[in-house]
Write a protein that holds these residues in place. Structure first.
Motif, PDB file in Angstrom:
ATOM      1  N   ASN A 298       0.810  -1.168   0.031  1.00 33.29           N
ATOM      2  CA  ASN A 298       0.109  -0.182   0.203  1.00 33.29           C
ATOM      3  C   ASN A 298       0.941   1.404  -0.029  1.00 33.29           C
ATOM      4  O   ASN A 298       2.170   1.026   0.043  1.00 33.29           O
ATOM      5  N   SER A 299       0.115   2.331   0.250  1.00 34.27           N
ATOM      6  CA  SER A 299       0.851   3.754  -0.077  1.00 34.27           C
ATOM      7  C   SER A 299       1.848   3.778   1.089  1.00 34.27           C
ATOM      8  O   SER A 299       2.881   4.654   1.055  1.00 34.27           O
ATOM      9  N   LYS A 300       1.744   3.248   2.243  1.00 37.27           N
ATOM     10  CA  LYS A 300       2.203   3.266   3.347  1.00 37.27           C
ATOM     11  C   LYS A 300       3.637   2.503   3.519  1.00 37.27           C
ATOM     12  O   LYS A 300       4.701   2.728   4.260  1.00 37.27           O
ATOM     13  N   GLY A 301       3.883   1.625   2.563  1.00 44.42           N
ATOM     14  CA  GLY A 301       5.054   0.705   2.368  1.00 44.42           C
ATOM     15  C   GLY A 301       4.753  -0.462   3.116  1.00 44.42           C
ATOM     16  O   GLY A 301       5.604  -1.551   3.071  1.00 44.42           O
ATOM     17  N   GLU A 302       3.273  -0.633   3.635  1.00 43.38           N
ATOM     18  CA  GLU A 302       2.868  -2.068   4.140  1.00 43.38           C
ATOM     19  C   GLU A 302       3.026  -3.282   3.126  1.00 43.38           C
ATOM     20  O   GLU A 302       2.292  -2.823   1.973  1.00 43.38           O
ATOM     21  N   VAL A 303       3.152  -4.362   3.282  1.00 44.07           N
ATOM     22  CA  VAL A 303       3.021  -5.484   2.594  1.00 44.07           C
ATOM     23  C   VAL A 303       2.219  -6.352   3.074  1.00 44.07           C
ATOM     24  O   VAL A 303       2.317  -6.788   4.350  1.00 44.07           O
ATOM     25  N   PHE A 304       1.231  -7.165   2.019  1.00 44.43           N
ATOM     26  CA  PHE A 304       0.422  -7.988   2.609  1.00 44.43           C
ATOM     27  C   PHE A 304       0.413  -9.329   1.648  1.00 44.43           C
ATOM     28  O   PHE A 304       0.755  -9.166   0.545  1.00 44.43           O
ATOM     29  N   ALA A 305       0.015 -10.419   2.180  1.00 42.06           N
ATOM     30  CA  ALA A 305      -0.019 -11.682   1.169  1.00 42.06           C
ATOM     31  C   ALA A 305      -0.773 -12.848   1.632  1.00 42.06           C
ATOM     32  O   ALA A 305      -1.015 -12.858   2.751  1.00 42.06           O
ATOM     33  N   LEU A 306      -1.499 -13.145   0.375  1.00 45.76           N
ATOM     34  CA  LEU A 306      -2.722 -14.122   0.612  1.00 45.76           C
ATOM     35  C   LEU A 306      -2.633 -15.305  -0.285  1.00 45.76           C
ATOM     36  O   LEU A 306      -1.705 -14.961  -1.405  1.00 45.76           O
ATOM     37  N   ASP A 307      -2.991 -16.501   0.041  1.00 48.34           N
ATOM     38  CA  ASP A 307      -3.119 -17.562  -0.797  1.00 48.34           C
ATOM     39  C   ASP A 307      -3.556 -16.916  -2.078  1.00 48.34           C
ATOM     40  O   ASP A 307      -4.774 -16.266  -2.129  1.00 48.34           O
ATOM     41  N   ASN A 308      -3.195 -17.409  -3.566  1.00 50.81           N
ATOM     42  CA  ASN A 308      -3.580 -16.571  -4.587  1.00 50.81           C
ATOM     43  C   ASN A 308      -5.052 -17.190  -5.019  1.00 50.81           C
ATOM     44  O   ASN A 308      -5.556 -16.675  -6.051  1.00 50.81           O
ATOM     45  N   THR A 309      -5.656 -18.255  -4.392  1.00 48.34           N
ATOM     46  CA  THR A 309      -6.618 -18.518  -4.707  1.00 48.34           C
ATOM     47  C   THR A 309      -7.949 -17.894  -4.085  1.00 48.34           C
ATOM     48  O   THR A 309      -7.968 -18.299  -2.864  1.00 48.34           O
ATOM     49  N   CYS A 310      -8.890 -17.561  -4.892  1.00 46.59           N
ATOM     50  CA  CYS A 310     -10.116 -17.005  -4.243  1.00 46.59           C
ATOM     51  C   CYS A 310     -10.849 -18.148  -3.452  1.00 46.59           C
ATOM     52  O   CYS A 310     -11.138 -19.193  -4.121  1.00 46.59           O
ATOM     53  N   PRO A 311     -11.352 -18.314  -2.298  1.00 40.50           N
ATOM     54  CA  PRO A 311     -11.943 -19.132  -1.554  1.00 40.50           C
ATOM     55  C   PRO A 311     -13.439 -19.463  -2.371  1.00 40.50           C
ATOM     56  O   PRO A 311     -14.117 -20.281  -2.038  1.00 40.50           O
ATOM     57  N   HIS A 312     -13.915 -18.660  -3.210  1.00 37.15           N
ATOM     58  CA  HIS A 312     -15.367 -18.642  -3.730  1.00 37.15           C
ATOM     59  C   HIS A 312     -15.277 -19.616  -4.934  1.00 37.15           C
ATOM     60  O   HIS A 312     -15.798 -20.907  -4.663  1.00 37.15           O
ATOM     61  N   MET A 313     -14.726 -19.463  -6.100  1.00 32.04           N
ATOM     62  CA  MET A 313     -14.469 -20.352  -7.264  1.00 32.04           C
ATOM     63  C   MET A 313     -13.049 -20.456  -7.946  1.00 32.04           C
ATOM     64  O   MET A 313     -12.823 -20.802  -9.040  1.00 32.04           O
ATOM     65  N   GLN A 314     -12.189 -20.275  -6.840  1.00 28.90           N
ATOM     66  CA  GLN A 314     -10.549 -20.543  -7.198  1.00 28.90           C
ATOM     67  C   GLN A 314     -10.019 -19.637  -8.029  1.00 28.90           C
ATOM     68  O   GLN A 314      -9.120 -20.065  -8.919  1.00 28.90           O
ATOM     69  N   ALA A 315     -10.747 -18.563  -8.563  1.00 28.28           N
ATOM     70  CA  ALA A 315     -10.020 -17.440  -9.424  1.00 28.28           C
ATOM     71  C   ALA A 315      -8.796 -17.320  -8.900  1.00 28.28           C
ATOM     72  O   ALA A 315      -8.602 -17.090  -7.735  1.00 28.28           O
ATOM     73  N   PRO A 316      -7.517 -16.716  -9.606  1.00 29.73           N
ATOM     74  CA  PRO A 316      -6.125 -16.182  -9.176  1.00 29.73           C
ATOM     75  C   PRO A 316      -6.490 -14.557  -8.524  1.00 29.73           C
ATOM     76  O   PRO A 316      -6.778 -13.983  -9.636  1.00 29.73           O
ATOM     77  N   LEU A 317      -6.450 -14.487  -7.428  1.00 29.37           N
ATOM     78  CA  LEU A 317      -6.303 -12.966  -7.023  1.00 29.37           C
ATOM     79  C   LEU A 317      -5.335 -11.944  -7.485  1.00 29.37           C
ATOM     80  O   LEU A 317      -5.715 -10.834  -7.831  1.00 29.37           O
ATOM     81  N   SER A 318      -4.143 -12.654  -8.141  1.00 27.32           N
ATOM     82  CA  SER A 318      -3.319 -11.864  -8.736  1.00 27.32           C
ATOM     83  C   SER A 318      -3.705 -11.085 -10.015  1.00 27.32           C
ATOM     84  O   SER A 318      -3.040  -9.876 -10.388  1.00 27.32           O
ATOM     85  N   GLU A 319      -4.705 -11.686 -10.746  1.00 29.02           N
ATOM     86  CA  GLU A 319      -5.454 -11.271 -11.724  1.00 29.02           C
ATOM     87  C   GLU A 319      -6.479 -10.092 -11.434  1.00 29.02           C
ATOM     88  O   GLU A 319      -6.826  -9.435 -12.466  1.00 29.02           O
ATOM     89  N   GLY A 320      -6.623  -9.829 -10.296  1.00 28.22           N
ATOM     90  CA  GLY A 320      -7.494  -8.831  -9.740  1.00 28.22           C
ATOM     91  C   GLY A 320      -6.853  -7.517  -9.514  1.00 28.22           C
ATOM     92  O   GLY A 320      -5.862  -7.045 -10.159  1.00 28.22           O
ATOM     93  N   TRP A 321      -7.517  -6.889  -8.805  1.00 28.20           N
ATOM     94  CA  TRP A 321      -6.901  -5.097  -8.400  1.00 28.20           C
ATOM     95  C   TRP A 321      -7.200  -5.055  -7.019  1.00 28.20           C
ATOM     96  O   TRP A 321      -7.800  -5.654  -6.239  1.00 28.20           O
TER      97      TRP A 321
END
Length: 317
Positions: A38-61
């Protein structure tokens, strides 16, 4: 896949590699994750698989206002803890799996969900004191298992062949070798030929290399190789990073720092990064062209350094 060296710390990114509010995908030990800053320089990480229908979150925004990652399929939002953001508030429980991160300076470390067995090394912060960060280069996936990539980084004899033309190397000497558990230190003396005027025209950086110069190496098993090269116009610190993506693929990138006149550094920056990238490229070609490993029938000088690293790898439990 079974994790490579479970409990080892892995440097998966430098903050300069992450654009603000843009998803960044990484693979570690067979699992895909999405990182964002984010703009504060904080970094976050999640499993790339959406728990709904397994779409790749990295293709989102990323939604900057709420600091959430948005699924590209149904626009579901998740915060940095994996909680579903709906009706202007996060869910009570996490639905997406988060990856625990450790930020040390601008470096993003993780144990990949495993219990820590080694502390995060302090070598980058310690050795970069007084240096300017120049940039990151050589960011590539290597088709080769982690051990093969580990061994080439501990193999000094390959400089005489793999990198001979790049640096005009005639001979290499190893001094002050010191191994202490998961850390190794040594000095490397390189004797080289003079470059031709045409070679200097293509890469002016070669002009700062004397015929004899010293590299001071420090290894932090299993993921880091740092070296400080000393030249008449200053010093260059390279930090080679490797981590296992899958059983047969290894990620590598190099952080470059320098201690020199700012004006000279500004002129030579692109040549410095390009030269380091070429060094990495040559190593990648070497690894990707290896035949299946067999017991060596020839012994070369200074190979105990490489075999010490292999012993650490084999004895990991």
């Amino acid at each position: 896949m079974h994790p490579v060296l479970p409990g080892a710390p892995w440097l998966i990114a430098h903050k300069s590699m992450l654009s603000v509010n843009r998803p960044h995908k990484i693979t570690l030990n067979g699992r895909d994750y999405v990182l964002w800053k984010n703009s504060k320089g904080e970094v976050f990480a999640l499993d790339n698989t959406c728990p709904h229908m397994q779409a790749p979150l990295s293709e989102g925004w990323v939604c900057a206002e709420r600091n959430t990652i948005t699924c590209p399929f149904h626009a579901l939002e998740f915060d940095g803890e994996g909680r579903l953001y709906r009706d202007r508030k996060p869910s009570a429980e996490a639905l997406a799996h988060s990856l625990e991160l450790n930020l040390v300076g601008d470096c993003v470390w993780t144990y990949g969900g495993c219990e820590s067995r080694l502390p995060i090394p302090d070598v980058i912060e310690r050795r970069s004191q007084g240096f300017r960060f120049v940039g990151m280069t050589g960011h590539q996936s290597v088709w080769g298992d982690f051990l093969s990539n580990l061994l080439i980084s501990y193999d000094y004899n390959h400089f005489k062949g793999t990198h001979r033309e790049l640096f005009k190397i005639q001979a290499i000497e190893i001094h002050n070798y010191e191994a202490n558990d998961y850390k190794i230190k040594l000095d490397q003396k390189i004797i080289r030929q003079r470059n031709s005027s045409q070679e200097l025209l293509i890469n002016p950086l070669l002009g700062i290399f004397p015929q004899i110069y010293l590299n001071r190496f420090e290894y932090s098993f299993p993921s880091l190789v740092t070296l400080i090269g000393e030249f008449p116009v200053g010093k260059v610190l390279q930090v080679l990073v490797i981590y296992p993506e899958t059983e047969n693929r290894t990620k590598t990138f190099t952080l470059v720092y320098a201690q020199s006149n700012p004006i000279l550094l500004a002129v030579l920056k692109k040549f410095l990064l390009r030269s380091v990238a070429e060094l990495v490229r040559q190593d990648i070609v070497a690894v990707e062209n290896l035949y299946p490993r067999q017991p060596p029938k020839i012994k070369l000088p200074d190979e105990e350094i490489m075999f010490y690293a292999e012993k650490l790898y084999r004895n990991w439990r």
